[in-house]
Enzyme design. Structure first.
Site, PDB file in Angstrom:
ATOM      1  N   GLU A  60     -20.709  11.860  46.597  1.00  0.00           N
ATOM      2  CA  GLU A  60     -20.406  10.441  46.399  1.00  0.00           C
ATOM      3  C   GLU A  60     -20.316   9.699  47.724  1.00  0.00           C
ATOM      4  O   GLU A  60     -20.760   8.554  47.836  1.00  0.00           O
ATOM      5  CB  GLU A  60     -19.108  10.280  45.588  1.00  0.00           C
ATOM      6  N   HIS A 129     -12.079  12.625  33.823  1.00  0.00           N
ATOM      7  CA  HIS A 129     -13.149  11.772  33.271  1.00  0.00           C
ATOM      8  C   HIS A 129     -12.568  10.546  32.582  1.00  0.00           C
ATOM      9  O   HIS A 129     -13.185   9.995  31.678  1.00  0.00           O
ATOM     10  CB  HIS A 129     -14.010  12.544  32.262  1.00  0.00           C
TER      11      HIS A 129
END
Lengths: 337, 430
Positions: A60, A129
């Site tokens: 990321e 998540h």
């Protein structure tokens, strides 16, 4: 008018911008050939070519890092972070670099990047998540943080974000991808089909960053919400028979404080909803600004309805989620106060 | 070879003596010499005649595997040049290099002194490693984008940036192109292909790779050249940069300036003592070069090779510039607290200015008299430029920066909440 769910609306926004502007590139983990784990980029590589929509390493910090460099070199990158829960390795690149580049170089260099990332719970994603980290980003000067609650806004806001010359974090409430969610996980799932906000014009249009969406015009109470909680708010207020003035904030920074101030001065009552943890959440900022501007108009203490100050649990997902009962209690409390 | 630069420490020897079922003991590397020691680097055999061969710039990356652990050198200490890497550059360009190294050094000296007099908050010298910046810059095109750290001022000097603007930036005064927003030395000069320097180390490596990817996407001839010190190679961003550069064959050069010291930590802390920094590139399939950073001709040659490779589609090269940080990390640092004061003088790779001077004299293109004149003219230029820069304000008097500019350039257009805060600040001022 074409009917779209939120995924399709996001994909359409990307397609519109990629068709218009060869400087727009789309990349992230699994976004290329496969089209993304939520399918938001499906078909874009086939339509626009391997160079325009491609896979990246699982990195990321690297994804946002190359986006900054590309933007400094004149492109308009749109980076996907697969889940907001994975954004933290990129935090330095976002907070220290993208958000500050214009400032520290006094406008010599800029980073017009858009970072898309799914947020929020409701899909049994557990601690990794489900997070809503918006407050970690609204605290950053130089960054814009926005969050749509429906397909129409998603497309228009994403196009506006890509065209914006500042870095924009575009948060996607994943529970709303396929339909509005009113807070009851046991109720039959609704889709966007047939919904007014699932009607998404084809081609180019924008929903300007910085403007809240005024959902209803009641005078009983102001409800400030964004993302998934917008729909929970509507349902609870309706079930309670309240004439609520609900604002879908859409843009957290910049914030449409004028609309908020106007509404609270009219209703004298304010309930703030978000899914994220409570302490130092964005609700704290909203409450502070409301009392600064509307203290003498308030008839009751401002209420915050939020997730608990725990990680987002798996089996206890709906015990964590600030659902209709928690929202209803707060509304009752503020109406009695 | 790397082992030549490695010293077996006492701690290490002690470890070997320990017994027990678990033979592993926590190992913390230490530099060979600390304050009070007499530094002795005589065990380091400076490679003289065995520079590695110069492969074709489009060779398989694997052919540069040995280059990651050897050392490319062009100039011997007596000024002779030798080997495959001798660059075909004119005496004129060599004299330019000499002038830019001398000018960079003179500016650093002046600015350091002025900081001590309270004229600015901070300064960072590049003394001893100027050849890395100057040699590198000379071998690139001016349109190639540099992503520098805070010790590449030599690049700006070489590219002809206004020294007055640089000084005004350090003085944070009314002539500062950055309106006082950044601390001294964190320059931004887009017009000279010099990216805004971040104080967060390592972050710009991956941005430079992204810049290079964009350049390739646009079919542009420009490449990127990104810098880090050896210390910040320990950041994840360094790994991101190498990985993405490899994956997308980005047209860029990744430079590690190994000046031995990251503030007070010797290079063994960043990387352990087993391998060179250049060798970090091998596992990523990048071309790797390791060069004597005090040899400006060698730096030029390595850069020229890597730039050609990048421009012709061969992808990225990792270059380790092996040098030595002669001064403190910054004006806030006191190196006598952690290393012997004489260490810079006994460092066995010499001084970049002296070495180039020796070479130019040897080939009959320079002499002592001209050298004295050069140093004097650099000093004079710096003194006069500084005078005109300081006239625009400084930290010990009035910086003359408009405070209200702090609200500008946060976003492209002012946002309502910032406008409101600007009004609040105006009231505070009334």
């Amino acid at each position: 008018m074409p009917q779209m769910n939120m995924i399709e609306a996001i994909r359409d926004a990307l397609d519109v911008k990629m068709s218009q502007d060869s400087d727009v590139l789309v990349f992230g983990e699994d976004v290329g050939y496969f089209g993304g784990v939520f399918r938001a980029t499906a078909g874009l590589q086939e339509t626009h070519g391997l160079h325009r929509c491609f896979d990246t390493p699982i990195s990321e910090g690297g994804i946002v890092g190359i986006a900054i460099g590309m933007a400094a070199n004149g492109l308009r990158p749109v980076a996907e972070i697969q889940f907001a829960d994975y954004i933290y390795p990129a935090y330095d690149q976002i907070a220290s670099e993208a958000a500050r580049l214009r400032y520290r170089s006094n406008g010599d260099f800029t980073a017009p990047i858009t970072i898309r990332t799914p947020v929020g719970g409701g899909i049994y994603g557990g601690t990794t998540h489900s997070q809503s980290p918006e407050a970690l980003f609204t605290h950053i000067a130089g960054l814009k943080t926005i969050i749509p609650s429906n397909p129409y806004d998603a497309k228009g806001m994403l196009i506006d974000a890509i065209e914006d010359n500042d870095p924009v974090l575009f948060l996607e409430p994943k529970r709303l991808y396929n339909g509005p969610f009113y807070g009851d996980p046991h109720a039959p799932a609704k889709t966007w089909r047939g919904h007014e906000l699932g009607e998404v014009p084809s081609g180019h249009y924008t929903v300007p960053i910085g403007e809240a969406r005024k959902i209803s015009k009641g005078g009983d109470v102001t409800i400030l919400a964004y993302g998934t909680m917008v729909w929970v708010a509507q349902k609870v207020a309706e079930d309670m028979g309240l004439e609520a003035d609900i604002l879908d904030l859409r843009s957290l920074l910049p914030l449409d404080i004028e609309a908020i101030e106007k509404s609270v001065k009219k209703t004298g009552r304010c309930v703030i909803l978000h899914e994220a943890t409570r302490t130092s959440g964005f609700g704290a900022e909203l409450a502070a600004q409301v009392q600064e501007r509307c203290f003498y108009a308030l008839e009751a203490p401002i209420q915050r309805v939020t997730g608990w100050d725990t990680p987002y649990p798996h089996a206890q997902e709906w015990a964590y989620f600030p659902g209709p009962k928690r929202v209803g209690n707060a509304l009752r409390s503020v109406m009695e106060g | 070879m790397v082992s030549e630069f490695r010293i077996r420490t006492e701690t290490e020897s002690n470890m070997a003596k320990q017994s027990g079922s678990n033979k592993s003991r926590l190992y913390v590397p230490e530099p060979p010499f600390r304050p009070g020691d007499t530094p002795d680097y005589s065990h380091i055999s400076v490679p003289a005649a065995h520079s590695p061969v110069r492969p074709d710039p489009l060779c398989d990356a694997d052919e540069t595997r040995d280059h990651a652990t050897s050392l490319i050198r062009v100039m011997r200490f007596n000024g002779e040049t030798q080997g495959d890497w001798v660059p075909g550059i004119s005496p004129e360009i060599k004299r330019t290099a000499l002038r830019d190294i001398a000018l960079t050094r003179a500016m650093d000296e002046r600015m350091f002194t002025m900081q001590r007099q309270g004229k600015m908050s901070f300064y960072m010298k590049s003394t001893g490693e100027e050849a890395v910046s100057v040699g590198h810059s000379l071998a690139l095109q001016d349109t190639d984008m540099i992503f520098p750290t805070y010790r590449q001022q030599g690049i700006l000097i070489n590219r002809g940036a206004s020294m007055k603007e640089m000084m005004c930036q350090c003085l944070s005064n009314s002539g500062d192109p950055l309106d006082g927003k950044s601390i001294p030395v964190l320059y931004s000069f887009k017009k000279h292909g010099f990216f805004s320097i971040s104080g967060n180390l390592g972050t710009q490596l991956i941005q430079g790779v992204g810049w290079a990817m964009a350049s390739a996407y646009k079919n542009s001839d420009e490449i990127a050249s990104v810098f880090t010190g050896e210390g910040a190679t320990a950041e994840g961003d360094f790994h991101y940069a190498l990985n993405f550069a490899s994956t997308y064959r980005a047209p860029c050069i990744i430079n590690v300036v190994n000046n031995q010291w990251a503030i007070s930590s010797f290079q063994g802390i960043a990387a352990g003592e087993g391998e060179t920094f250049a060798a970090r590139g091998t596992g990523y399939g990048l071309a790797t070069l390791r060069v004597d950073g005090n040899d400006v001709l060698a730096v030029y040659a390595a850069t020229e090779w890597a730039a050609e490779r990048a421009r012709r589609g061969g992808g990225a090269t990792l270059i380790e510039h092996f040098t030595y940080r002669k001064s403190g990390h910054s004006t806030s640092d006191d190196p006598s607290k952690y290393r012997p004061e004489s260490e810079p003088d006994v460092w066995p790779f010499g001084d970049p200015l002296e070495r180039l001077k020796t070479h130019l004299i040897l080939i009959g293109e320079w002499d002592e008299e001209r050298h004295v004149e050069l140093l004097e003219s650099c000093k004079k230029q710096v003194r006069e430029t500084y005078k005109s820069a300081e006239a625009m304000g400084n930290l010990s008097g009035e910086t003359r920066v408009n405070d209200f500019t702090m609200f500008e350039q946060v976003y492209e257009h002012a946002l309502p909440h910032l406008d409101e805060q600007k009004r609040m600040f105006a009231q505070e001022r009334d």
